[in-house]
Enzyme design. Structure first.
Site, PDB file in Angstrom:
ATOM      1  N   GLU A   1      31.023  53.700  46.539  1.00 40.60           N
ATOM      2  CA  GLU A   1      30.858  52.827  45.153  1.00 40.60           C
ATOM      3  C   GLU A   1      30.323  51.370  45.562  1.00 40.60           C
ATOM      4  O   GLU A   1      29.787  50.645  44.720  1.00 40.60           O
ATOM      5  CB  GLU A   1      32.367  52.330  44.505  1.00 40.60           C
ATOM      6  CG  GLU A   1      33.027  53.730  43.871  1.00 40.60           C
ATOM      7  CD  GLU A   1      34.365  53.530  43.763  1.00 40.60           C
ATOM      8  OE1 GLU A   1      35.013  54.424  42.958  1.00 40.60           O
ATOM      9  OE2 GLU A   1      35.091  52.683  43.974  1.00 40.60           O
TER      10      GLU A   1
ATOM     11  N   ASP B   1      36.931  61.524  35.834  1.00 39.58           N
ATOM     12  CA  ASP B   1      37.946  62.794  35.352  1.00 39.58           C
ATOM     13  C   ASP B   1      38.774  62.573  34.136  1.00 39.58           C
ATOM     14  O   ASP B   1      39.032  61.390  33.876  1.00 39.58           O
ATOM     15  CB  ASP B   1      38.477  63.191  36.791  1.00 39.58           C
ATOM     16  CG  ASP B   1      39.483  62.220  37.092  1.00 39.58           C
ATOM     17  OD1 ASP B   1      39.121  61.447  37.874  1.00 39.58           O
ATOM     18  OD2 ASP B   1      40.750  61.983  36.559  1.00 39.58           O
TER      19      ASP B   1
HETATM   20  N1  ADE Z   1      41.099  57.645  39.931  1.00 37.09           N
HETATM   21  C1  ADE Z   1      40.252  58.362  39.454  1.00 37.09           C
HETATM   22  N2  ADE Z   1      40.635  59.345  38.952  1.00 37.09           N
HETATM   23  C2  ADE Z   1      41.921  59.149  39.089  1.00 37.09           C
HETATM   24  C3  ADE Z   1      43.320  59.754  38.595  1.00 37.09           C
HETATM   25  N3  ADE Z   1      42.990  60.832  38.035  1.00 37.09           N
HETATM   26  N4  ADE Z   1      44.380  59.337  38.935  1.00 37.09           N
HETATM   27  C4  ADE Z   1      44.479  58.239  39.832  1.00 37.09           C
HETATM   28  N5  ADE Z   1      43.386  57.426  40.182  1.00 37.09           N
HETATM   29  C5  ADE Z   1      42.177  57.842  39.692  1.00 37.09           C
END
Ligand code: ADE
Length: 252
Positions: free
Chosen positions: A12, A216
């Site tokens: 990033e 996600d």
């Molecule tokens: N960063 C990106 N996805 C995440 C997730 N599912 N849980 C915690 N931090 C995250």
């Protein structure tokens, strides 16, 4: 007035450091900090590390050692709010720590000694980030839709929850969001650092804002989506949104 750009992961941060003029690396507290100029502003780029303690330590170092007076965070998060999809961007209006529980001494999620559960981000910085995020997702629809999403990406603004936990099952995600909802906290996204940066910034009186690209849905496919997304999209989003944000920021 120096501004810090914090990222959680090297992927990033890479594009931001490459875009800096006169970037100089400084080692401090077991971390590498990049000093330089970006879009006409004095900036320090740093990796927060993963998790709340690493992020709070990095924040304190940025303020104490590098004299930064504003902090903006760029990273990825899991979407838990309804309609918050992979490829969307969430700008934090405020933060809480979803894994904080000092009950029965204090109400669940309340920060002991602070008399509050939620930490507000700086309203003007958050508004500027939201504007830059909207411009980014509206301008980049095709590329992102082709690779990751079945819908045009959107920019949201709302509550983000942080905790020392990668939320990687639908059951965990549901329990987290529903528990908080019953207490009146409607969470859009989860990640692992922002609330700690917000708390350290509150202690020092430093304005803070954060953008998180949804990598996600914090469900059973989260770990698969996550690695792919960070590699291909996170850095590009960070550059565009932080670039737009800095260009709109008055120089100090
Ligand atoms: N960063 C990106 N996805 C995440 C997730 N599912 N849980 C915690 N931090 C995250």
């Amino acid at each position: 007035m120096t501004l810090a750009i914090l990222s959680a992961l090297p992927q990033e941060q890479d594009g931001l450091v490459q875009a800096m003029a006169g970037a100089q690396a400084v080692a401090h507290a077991g971390r590498q900090f990049w000093r330089g100029r970006l879009h006409g502003h004095d900036v320090v780029c740093a990796l927060s590390g993963i998790g709340k303690v690493a992020a709070a330590t990095t924040t304190a170092a940025l303020i104490e050692r590098f004299g930064v007076r504003r902090i903006v965070f760029t990273g990825v998060a899991g979407g838990v709010g309804e309609g918050v999809q992979v490829g969307d961007v969430v700008i934090a209006s405020d933060y809480l720590q979803h894994d904080l529980d000092a009950s029965p001494l204090f109400p669940r999620w309340e920060m002991p000694g602070y008399g509050r559960t939620r930490l507000a981000c700086d309203a003007a910085m958050a508004a500027a980030l939201l504007q830059a995020a909207r411009a980014c997702v509206e301008g980049d629809t095709e590329a992102l839709r082709a690779r990751h999403a079945t819908h045009p990406p959107r920019a949201h603004c709302g509550l983000i929850a942080s905790g020392d936990q990668f939320v990687g099952t639908a059951a965990a995600s549901r329990a987290l969001a529903q528990g908080l909802r019953t207490a009146g906290h409607e969470v859009l996204a989860v990640e692992m650092e922002g609330a700690a940066v917000a708390q350290a910034c509150l202690d020092y009186g430093v304005p803070f804002a954060a953008m998180r690209t949804i990598s996600d849905r914090a469900d059973d496919g989260a770990h698969v989506d996550f690695a792919e997304f960070v590699r291909t999209v996170a850095s590009r989003y960070a550059q565009r949104i932080i670039g737009g944000f800095l260009q709109g920021l008055p120089p100090h």
